[in-house]
Scaffold this active site. Structure first.
Site, PDB file in Angstrom:
ATOM      1  N   ASN A  62     -26.108  25.220   0.931  1.00 55.01           N
ATOM      2  CA  ASN A  62     -25.590  23.932   1.719  1.00 55.01           C
ATOM      3  C   ASN A  62     -24.454  24.219   2.606  1.00 55.01           C
ATOM      4  O   ASN A  62     -24.362  23.349   3.496  1.00 55.01           O
ATOM      5  CB  ASN A  62     -25.198  22.823   0.877  1.00 55.01           C
ATOM      6  N   GLU A 126     -32.631  23.540   6.298  1.00 60.75           N
ATOM      7  CA  GLU A 126     -32.770  22.405   5.897  1.00 60.75           C
ATOM      8  C   GLU A 126     -32.053  21.326   6.970  1.00 60.75           C
ATOM      9  O   GLU A 126     -32.956  20.381   7.188  1.00 60.75           O
ATOM     10  CB  GLU A 126     -32.496  22.002   4.530  1.00 60.75           C
ATOM     11  N   TRP A 218     -26.905  13.457 -12.891  1.00 60.46           N
ATOM     12  CA  TRP A 218     -26.728  14.265 -11.939  1.00 60.46           C
ATOM     13  C   TRP A 218     -26.170  15.565 -11.998  1.00 60.46           C
ATOM     14  O   TRP A 218     -26.616  16.873 -11.907  1.00 60.46           O
ATOM     15  CB  TRP A 218     -26.419  13.738 -10.454  1.00 60.46           C
ATOM     16  N   ARG A 249     -29.853   9.550  -5.560  1.00 60.79           N
ATOM     17  CA  ARG A 249     -30.718  10.448  -5.953  1.00 60.79           C
ATOM     18  C   ARG A 249     -31.992   9.730  -6.217  1.00 60.79           C
ATOM     19  O   ARG A 249     -31.856   8.360  -6.598  1.00 60.79           O
ATOM     20  CB  ARG A 249     -30.301  11.197  -7.426  1.00 60.79           C
ATOM     21  N   ASP A 352     -39.133  21.483  -4.390  1.00 55.73           N
ATOM     22  CA  ASP A 352     -37.716  21.222  -4.178  1.00 55.73           C
ATOM     23  C   ASP A 352     -37.117  21.048  -5.687  1.00 55.73           C
ATOM     24  O   ASP A 352     -36.023  21.106  -5.916  1.00 55.73           O
ATOM     25  CB  ASP A 352     -37.551  20.126  -3.291  1.00 55.73           C
ATOM     26  N   HIS A 389     -18.371  19.392  -3.672  1.00 55.60           N
ATOM     27  CA  HIS A 389     -19.742  18.834  -2.992  1.00 55.60           C
ATOM     28  C   HIS A 389     -18.891  17.824  -1.791  1.00 55.60           C
ATOM     29  O   HIS A 389     -17.952  18.156  -1.221  1.00 55.60           O
ATOM     30  CB  HIS A 389     -20.448  18.198  -3.921  1.00 55.60           C
ATOM     31  N   SER A 435     -22.444  25.714  -3.287  1.00 57.24           N
ATOM     32  CA  SER A 435     -22.376  26.757  -4.004  1.00 57.24           C
ATOM     33  C   SER A 435     -21.818  28.042  -3.265  1.00 57.24           C
ATOM     34  O   SER A 435     -20.910  28.794  -3.493  1.00 57.24           O
ATOM     35  CB  SER A 435     -23.655  27.354  -4.308  1.00 57.24           C
TER      36      SER A 435
HETATM   37  O1  SFD Z   1     -27.884  19.801  -2.740  1.00 57.72           O
HETATM   38  C1  SFD Z   1     -15.579  26.201 -18.910  1.00 57.72           C
HETATM   39  N1  SFD Z   1     -24.193  21.952  -5.284  1.00 57.72           N
HETATM   40  C2  SFD Z   1     -25.054  22.486  -4.348  1.00 57.72           C
HETATM   41  N2  SFD Z   1     -24.867  23.610  -3.642  1.00 57.72           N
HETATM   42  C3  SFD Z   1     -25.441  24.084  -2.879  1.00 57.72           C
HETATM   43  O2  SFD Z   1     -25.114  24.937  -2.068  1.00 57.72           O
HETATM   44  N3  SFD Z   1     -26.846  23.710  -2.709  1.00 57.72           N
HETATM   45  C4  SFD Z   1     -27.478  22.503  -3.501  1.00 57.72           C
HETATM   46  O3  SFD Z   1     -28.639  22.593  -3.382  1.00 57.72           O
HETATM   47  C5  SFD Z   1     -26.279  22.174  -4.152  1.00 57.72           C
HETATM   48  N4  SFD Z   1     -26.842  20.692  -4.874  1.00 57.72           N
HETATM   49  C6  SFD Z   1     -26.331  20.570  -6.053  1.00 57.72           C
HETATM   50  C7  SFD Z   1     -24.760  21.143  -6.503  1.00 57.72           C
HETATM   51  C8  SFD Z   1     -24.338  20.768  -7.444  1.00 57.72           C
HETATM   52  C9  SFD Z   1     -24.856  19.736  -8.462  1.00 57.72           C
HETATM   53  C10 SFD Z   1     -24.244  19.481  -9.777  1.00 57.72           C
HETATM   54  C11 SFD Z   1     -26.243  19.679  -8.177  1.00 57.72           C
HETATM   55  C12 SFD Z   1     -26.864  19.759  -7.266  1.00 57.72           C
HETATM   56  C13 SFD Z   1     -26.869  18.577  -9.299  1.00 57.72           C
HETATM   57  C14 SFD Z   1     -22.837  22.286  -5.371  1.00 57.72           C
HETATM   58  C15 SFD Z   1     -22.404  23.530  -6.242  1.00 57.72           C
HETATM   59  O4  SFD Z   1     -23.409  23.617  -7.448  1.00 57.72           O
HETATM   60  C16 SFD Z   1     -20.823  23.895  -6.553  1.00 57.72           C
HETATM   61  O5  SFD Z   1     -20.432  23.507  -5.419  1.00 57.72           O
HETATM   62  C17 SFD Z   1     -20.557  24.998  -7.358  1.00 57.72           C
HETATM   63  O6  SFD Z   1     -21.543  25.343  -8.379  1.00 57.72           O
HETATM   64  C18 SFD Z   1     -19.195  24.932  -7.790  1.00 57.72           C
HETATM   65  O7  SFD Z   1     -18.804  25.864  -8.204  1.00 57.72           O
HETATM   66  P1  SFD Z   1     -17.595  26.042  -9.515  1.00 57.72           P
HETATM   67  O8  SFD Z   1     -17.426  27.503  -9.800  1.00 57.72           O
HETATM   68  O9  SFD Z   1     -16.558  25.154  -9.230  1.00 57.72           O
HETATM   69  O10 SFD Z   1     -18.325  25.221 -10.754  1.00 57.72           O
HETATM   70  P2  SFD Z   1     -19.528  25.695 -11.579  1.00 57.72           P
HETATM   71  O11 SFD Z   1     -20.532  26.551 -10.760  1.00 57.72           O
HETATM   72  O12 SFD Z   1     -20.161  24.359 -12.156  1.00 57.72           O
HETATM   73  O13 SFD Z   1     -18.950  26.521 -12.988  1.00 57.72           O
HETATM   74  C19 SFD Z   1     -18.179  25.987 -13.756  1.00 57.72           C
HETATM   75  C20 SFD Z   1     -18.189  26.952 -14.620  1.00 57.72           C
HETATM   76  O14 SFD Z   1     -17.036  26.408 -15.952  1.00 57.72           O
HETATM   77  C21 SFD Z   1     -17.369  26.648 -17.009  1.00 57.72           C
HETATM   78  N5  SFD Z   1     -16.455  25.775 -17.962  1.00 57.72           N
HETATM   79  N6  SFD Z   1     -15.445  27.865 -19.259  1.00 57.72           N
HETATM   80  C22 SFD Z   1     -14.300  27.894 -20.203  1.00 57.72           C
HETATM   81  N7  SFD Z   1     -13.836  26.824 -21.022  1.00 57.72           N
HETATM   82  C23 SFD Z   1     -14.086  25.432 -20.443  1.00 57.72           C
HETATM   83  N8  SFD Z   1     -13.310  24.474 -21.139  1.00 57.72           N
HETATM   84  C24 SFD Z   1     -15.140  25.386 -19.521  1.00 57.72           C
HETATM   85  N9  SFD Z   1     -15.531  24.136 -18.819  1.00 57.72           N
HETATM   86  C25 SFD Z   1     -16.340  24.618 -17.958  1.00 57.72           C
HETATM   87  C26 SFD Z   1     -18.726  26.471 -17.155  1.00 57.72           C
HETATM   88  O15 SFD Z   1     -19.319  27.153 -18.138  1.00 57.72           O
HETATM   89  C27 SFD Z   1     -19.192  27.154 -15.940  1.00 57.72           C
HETATM   90  O16 SFD Z   1     -19.399  28.539 -16.066  1.00 57.72           O
HETATM   91  S1  SFD Z   1     -27.310  19.411  -4.126  1.00 57.72           S
HETATM   92  O17 SFD Z   1     -28.725  18.967  -4.798  1.00 57.72           O
HETATM   93  O18 SFD Z   1     -26.385  18.530  -4.150  1.00 57.72           O
HETATM   94  P1  AMP Z   2     -27.949  16.061  -1.007  1.00 49.40           P
HETATM   95  O1  AMP Z   2     -29.331  16.785  -1.810  1.00 49.40           O
HETATM   96  O2  AMP Z   2     -27.654  14.898  -1.001  1.00 49.40           O
HETATM   97  O3  AMP Z   2     -26.833  16.744  -1.955  1.00 49.40           O
HETATM   98  O4  AMP Z   2     -27.795  16.764   0.167  1.00 49.40           O
HETATM   99  C1  AMP Z   2     -27.807  18.329   0.436  1.00 49.40           C
HETATM  100  C2  AMP Z   2     -26.917  18.365   1.821  1.00 49.40           C
HETATM  101  O5  AMP Z   2     -27.495  17.594   2.828  1.00 49.40           O
HETATM  102  C3  AMP Z   2     -25.375  18.108   1.958  1.00 49.40           C
HETATM  103  O6  AMP Z   2     -24.991  19.007   2.682  1.00 49.40           O
HETATM  104  C4  AMP Z   2     -25.412  16.648   2.296  1.00 49.40           C
HETATM  105  O7  AMP Z   2     -24.292  16.280   2.802  1.00 49.40           O
HETATM  106  C5  AMP Z   2     -26.543  16.719   3.362  1.00 49.40           C
HETATM  107  N1  AMP Z   2     -27.391  15.430   3.528  1.00 49.40           N
HETATM  108  C6  AMP Z   2     -28.043  14.752   2.726  1.00 49.40           C
HETATM  109  N2  AMP Z   2     -28.703  13.644   3.095  1.00 49.40           N
HETATM  110  C7  AMP Z   2     -28.090  13.526   4.346  1.00 49.40           C
HETATM  111  C8  AMP Z   2     -28.311  12.726   5.504  1.00 49.40           C
HETATM  112  N3  AMP Z   2     -29.022  11.560   5.130  1.00 49.40           N
HETATM  113  N4  AMP Z   2     -27.467  12.940   6.674  1.00 49.40           N
HETATM  114  C9  AMP Z   2     -26.754  14.027   6.933  1.00 49.40           C
HETATM  115  N5  AMP Z   2     -26.407  14.865   6.002  1.00 49.40           N
HETATM  116  C10 AMP Z   2     -27.397  14.585   4.593  1.00 49.40           C
END
Ligand code: SFD
Ligand code: AMP
Length: 627
Positions: A62, A126, A218, A249, A352, A389, A435
């Protein structure tokens, strides 16, 4: 006391968590550690290959700025985040991530991640900032690089260790303690510097999926607020604790919508057929200037849909069939090409989900949904804490050393506690890193932490009596169960204790009803928040009566304690900010408007470990000059 062996591990750099930012920290820090003869140790509660938010994979990257192709500049990204967060972002942090993120993405590709390319070899976007990937194995690929880097530098990785508490020496973090989730072992990690990267939090609020559906959400059910707990309890200043994230979602299995909105250019409509983004356009005037600029902030997009639901116009639907048809129509005059395109779109629609939210594909199959024939229900999820996020909650960290920023007190991404760094969901006010940006932030945080150790690192001064005290406190739920469980024939009914699930449901009920959860239609007010704090006094009192019958339950007890602290910081900060700035995330009914005169600022909080008091403060928003 439960008979847990104590295992001591001494290291230079301690990385807590094994997710995207932790892998970034590990990859970079290991390189600099090796050069300086230092040891790096990483501790994850799960297995690195499939831990954290990316466990199941992702379908897009993203954050990609695309500087090398002249697509965008880092300044463009700063403006984008400023706009999406209604003016409240740490522009120094956002800029720092933006200028490092492209090289992280290029590393992912080098390590084996398949990024989609077009006929000219260019990345398939995208949206403006998002790249399409075959991301089912995304986490494994990124974890492998981290593991190799740590192995090459002679470091150590501990999996299935749940970190509970920080170890402190005044205003300095000197390590952490936790326990194995498989064996009766208590771990004491002593470190010169520590990086908190334990993700955000889910199930602080009552989820939509309850009963048999519990666990579906989510946000991944295994991130439970440990970053917030760890930094708050260390005494670190926290920021944006009011900025929770609510994604819209596909309903009930939480499938992503980004590809539908951005790649397929789909519309979302109410049950009556009105497209809420068009029908309710006038409402955006109330949230100027952000409501009137593009892209419309995620919270405002949510809000317009919520207004339809409030008006009884739900359910809301994603117009999948219409969007697919429109794209295919461009091939109308070429029957072979048309057929091929339709097939391609169908497979992209399913992929997807299969890349990252497999259960949504199951649900579609179970409900006989054919996206090319029929629209599909969408809904606003329950609130989550995910600073990486479109939320912003996290620790208040020092800005980049080479930038002229007003927020700087040392090393990049160090919190206000010496030797304690934060990245990813753990660092605040730097949203939209996702990510790739989390990994990039991890990389420069790792480098800064090693620099801190080289320049300032002293051997950790650990108070052993304090460690024994913490160990007894952490294991107490096991002892309580052993002592009292014989008192009744049904273990879940006992006057001497409560179990983790009962405790969690009580927390979720308070948050849901008073702090603006689903049941309260995401609305809250001063009186509701104050009432929540009153109930928290009893909740925290009763946390001393938690009981656990095994290690698994002990972990659940502590996960819920971590949630409680995230929840309290959230309530206190929503109470402090006397305006509504992010409708669609939460709405303060008693202060229903945005108040730029008084609240165009960060709302920060700090828990003082010495006095047990919370302090709230405002911090100015600084814009990068000329941006
Ligand atoms: O679009 C302990 N994110 C998306 N990013 C993208 O680039 N593309 C996408 O397609 C993304 N989508 C998405 C995303 C997130 C989620 C939840 C969904 C969908 C459903 C965002 C990224 O995933 C996010 O920004 C990063 O993963 C953040 O990284 P970080 O390192 O802050 O968190 P992590 O990866 O979740 O890791 C956490 C770690 O901590 C561990 N942990 N370990 C020891 N002791 C404890 N007490 C602990 N508690 C947690 C975990 O095991 C893990 O290793 S989209 O659909 O939105
Ligand atoms: P999402 O699946 O909603 O997490 O979206 C993935 C990425 O697309 C994130 O960077 C969002 O901010 C962006 N995005 C999702 N929907 C829209 C929208 N309607 N307009 C602009 N950006 C969007």
């Amino acid at each position: 006391m439960a008979n847990f062996e104590t295992v001591e591990v001494t290291t230079d750099l301690l990385i807590l968590g094994g997710g995207f930012s932790a892998c970034g920290v590990a990859t970079e820090a290991a390189y600099w550690a090796k050069k300086n003869g230092l040891k790096v140790t990483l501790v994850d509660k799960a297995a690195l290959d499939r831990s954290g938010a990316v466990a199941m994979g992702l379908s897009a990257i993203n954050q990609y700025v695309g500087v090398r192709d002249g697509e965008n500049t880092c300044e463009d990204y700063v403006r984008y985040v400023r706009q999406d967060l209604m003016g409240i972002s740490r522009e120094d942090l956002v800029y720092n991530i933006a200028r490092h993120v492209d090289s992280t993405v290029h590393l992912f590709e080098k390590w084996g991640l398949k990024i989609w390319t077009d006929e000219d070899g260019k990345y398939v976007h995208e949206g403006r900032w998002q790249l399409m990937i075959n991301g089912e194995s995304y986490k494994i690929i990124v974890a492998e690089a981290a593991k190799n880097a740590i192995a090459d530098a002679g470091g150590e990785i501990f999996e299935r260790i749940f970190i509970v508490e920080p170890l402190l020496d005044g205003n300095k973090c000197v390590g952490a303690v936790g326990f194995s989730t498989r064996e009766e072992k208590f771990y004491v990690f002593k470190a010169k510097a520590t990086v908190a990267t334990m993700g955000g939090a889910v199930h602080v609020f009552r989820p939509r999926s309850v009963g048999e559906g519990f666990g579906r959400s989510w946000y991944p059910p295994f991130n439970t607020g440990s970053s917030a707990y760890f930094t708050i309890r260390s005494g670190a200043e926290m920021t944006c604790q009011e900025v929770r994230f609510i994604p819209v979602r596909f309903k009930d299995a939480y499938g992503p919508v980004g590809a539908w909105f951005l790649l397929f250019k789909s519309r979302a409509i109410s049950a009556e057929g009105g497209e809420y983004m068009a029908v309710r356009k006038e409402e955006l005037n109330n949230w100027a200037p952000y409501g009137l600029a593009k892209p419309i902030p995620a919270n405002l997009r949510n809000y317009l849909g919520m207004l339809d639901v409030d008006a009884g116009l739900g359910p809301l639907y994603m117009e999948t069939a219409e969007a697919m048809q429109k794209i295919a129509d461009a091939f109308k005059d070429d029957p072979k090409g048309y057929k091929k395109k339709v097939k391609e779109l169908e497979s992209e629609a399913w992929e997807d989900f299969l890349d990252m939210t497999i259960s949504q594909a199951h649900l579609w199959a179970a409900l006989n949904v054919k996206p090319e024939e029929k629209h599909s229900e969408i809904a606003a999820c329950e609130p989550y804490f995910i600073g990486s996020h479109s939320g912003a909650s996290g620790a208040w960290v020092s800005g980049p050393e080479d930038m002229d920023t007003p927020y700087k007190w040392g090393y990049a991404n160090m919190t206000t506690v010496n030797g304690l760094f934060a990245a990813g969901d753990a660092s605040g006010a730097s949203s939209h890193k996702f990510s790739s940006g989390s990994h990039a932030e991890g990389r420069f945080t790792g480098k800064a932490a090693i620099k801190y150790i080289v320049e300032k690192g002293a051997d950790p001064n650990i108070d052993n009596a304090k460690v024994d005290e913490i160990k007894a406190k952490i294991l107490a739920p096991l002892d309580r169960y052993t002592e009292f469980s014989g008192f009744t024939t049904e273990p879940s009914v006992n006057p001497n204790y409560l179990q983790w699930r009962q405790f969690m449901e009580r927390l979720q009920k308070i948050m849901d009803e008073y702090a603006g959860g689903v049941t309260a239609a995401f609305k809250t007010s001063k009186s509701n928040l104050e009432r929540a704090l009153e109930l928290f006094v009893f909740l925290k009192e009763d946390s001393e009566k938690l009981a656990a019958d095994d290690i698994y339950s002990l972990e659940r007890c502590w996960e819920n304690m971590h949630r409680v602290w995230q929840a309290e910081a959230h309530i206190r900060t929503m109470l402090f900010r006397e305006e509504t700035r992010w409708p669609g995330y939460y709405f303060r009914s008693d202060t229903p408007k945005m108040d730029d005169v008084n609240w165009h600022c960060f709302a920060n909080c700090r828990f003082d470990p010495a006095t047990g008091e919370w302090e709230m403060s405002k911090k100015d928003v600084w814009n990068i000059p000329g941006v």
